[in-house]
Design an enzyme around this catalytic site. Sequence first.
Site, PDB file in Angstrom:
ATOM      1  CG  HIS A  80      43.861  43.606  41.950  1.00 34.26           C
ATOM      2  ND1 HIS A  80      43.811  42.444  42.693  1.00 34.26           N
ATOM      3  CD2 HIS A  80      43.123  44.511  42.639  1.00 34.26           C
ATOM      4  CE1 HIS A  80      43.097  42.645  43.787  1.00 34.26           C
ATOM      5  NE2 HIS A  80      42.656  43.892  43.777  1.00 34.26           N
ATOM      6  CG  ASP A 129      47.614  40.794  42.843  1.00 33.04           C
ATOM      7  OD1 ASP A 129      46.851  41.562  42.226  1.00 33.04           O
ATOM      8  OD2 ASP A 129      48.353  41.170  43.771  1.00 33.04           O
ATOM      9  CG  ASP A 164      40.460  42.716  47.027  1.00 28.35           C
ATOM     10  OD1 ASP A 164      40.523  43.219  45.896  1.00 28.35           O
ATOM     11  OD2 ASP A 164      41.231  43.017  47.937  1.00 28.35           O
ATOM     12  CD  GLU A 173      45.424  46.322  44.786  1.00 26.21           C
ATOM     13  OE1 GLU A 173      45.116  47.385  45.331  1.00 26.21           O
ATOM     14  OE2 GLU A 173      45.234  45.210  45.337  1.00 26.21           O
ATOM     15  CD  GLU A 174      45.040  42.636  47.275  1.00 24.62           C
ATOM     16  OE1 GLU A 174      45.408  43.403  48.195  1.00 24.62           O
ATOM     17  OE2 GLU A 174      43.857  42.472  46.950  1.00 24.62           O
ATOM     18  CD  GLU A 178      40.389  46.856  44.178  1.00 21.57           C
ATOM     19  OE1 GLU A 178      39.890  45.990  44.932  1.00 21.57           O
ATOM     20  OE2 GLU A 178      41.597  46.911  43.915  1.00 21.57           O
ATOM     21  CG  HIS A 188      42.651  41.580  52.012  1.00 17.80           C
ATOM     22  ND1 HIS A 188      43.610  42.540  52.181  1.00 17.80           N
ATOM     23  CD2 HIS A 188      42.309  41.625  50.711  1.00 17.80           C
ATOM     24  CE1 HIS A 188      43.835  43.162  51.031  1.00 17.80           C
ATOM     25  NE2 HIS A 188      43.047  42.613  50.126  1.00 17.80           N
TER      26      HIS A 188
HETATM   27 ZN   LIG Z   1      41.623  44.711  45.415  1.00 20.18          ZN
END
Ligand SMILES: [Zn+2]
Length: 363
Positions: A75, A77, A107, A137-138, A166, A340
């Site tokens: 992903h 984003d 990530d 995705e997030e 990932e 994150h």
């Molecule tokens: Zn991810």
Amino acid sequence: MTETPSRTLDPTRDVALLTADLIDMESVSGNEKEVADAVEAALRALPHLEVVRDGDSVMARTSLGRAERVILAGHLDTVPLPAVPGSRGTVPSTWDGNVLYGRGATDMKGGVAVQLALAAGLAEPSRDITFVFYDHEEVEASLSGLGRLQESYPQWLEADFAVLLEPTNGTVEGGCNGTMRFHATTAGRAAHSARAWMGENAIHAAAEILARLRDHVPATVSVEGLDYRESLNAVKIWGGTAGNVIPDAATVEINYRFAPDKSIEEAEAYVRNLLAGFDLVRTDAAAGARPGLDRPAAASFVEVVGQEPKPKYGWTDVARFSALGIPAVNFGPGDALLAHTDNEHVEADAVRACLAALRTWLS
Ligand SMILES: [Zn+2]
């Protein structure tokens, strides 16, 4: 008005530096356009690839007529930038020796950089490859670019095996447990608690449900060599109407996390058998995903990575591929525990090692 010149990506440069370039294009969910434009332009410059763009998702594929096709997905984003001033997991990226800090470092812009490097570096891969770069995705699942691509380009998402890049610290994480919930209810007869012998206590009757759950020993199930640990638990309980009334109803909510060797029907039958005699209503269910490590493409992948694969317990986009009948694993650079966080970072060598493993597998 001045126009910001659009930035470009060079997928042939060192993959760790390419990761930094990707981080520098801020792409918090909903703001993927710049990075999607740059990814698309980089892919369209590669004559051996067919490219499609859908919203801020981009796909590219080889069509060499190989015996197997694999999907490499990631992903574009990220989650929002850290709110705490002085955090290093932000945009633009910064280096501390060989460690790259920035939003998306783990990530998953390292994984996206590896995808781009493979797209540019493997004109004649040993297996046909479909590269999937997707948006959103997030955020909530209904916005997922991958879900949208499955609707708009189903034929592009046919493959024998999929790798999501990932962060997994360079190990292979396969499949995931399924989950389902039940309400188990007991019935009684209401009465004044001063004359309790006139009634029947539904909460006391629920004790047998709890006893069976307490005494149940959850299984660890080996699926294609990975050990999935199950769990079966009461997660909520309610019943009763007042402090002087014998309760006439009680409900226990139960959550079963089941190994991916079981279908939803089989998992449900298992719980119904354990709690035979009780009124049981299934309230939701999501199937697990088999790791698919028995497929030839997967087996050779695990061999090249050379590390013991591990099961995944949380639900990931791997299950989206599994629902399409494509076994999928997570394999990417960086520590998922840093994802994150305010100081998200990745080691340059971790990104390079991921690229090297995939390149070996696909050469
Ligand atoms: Zn991810």
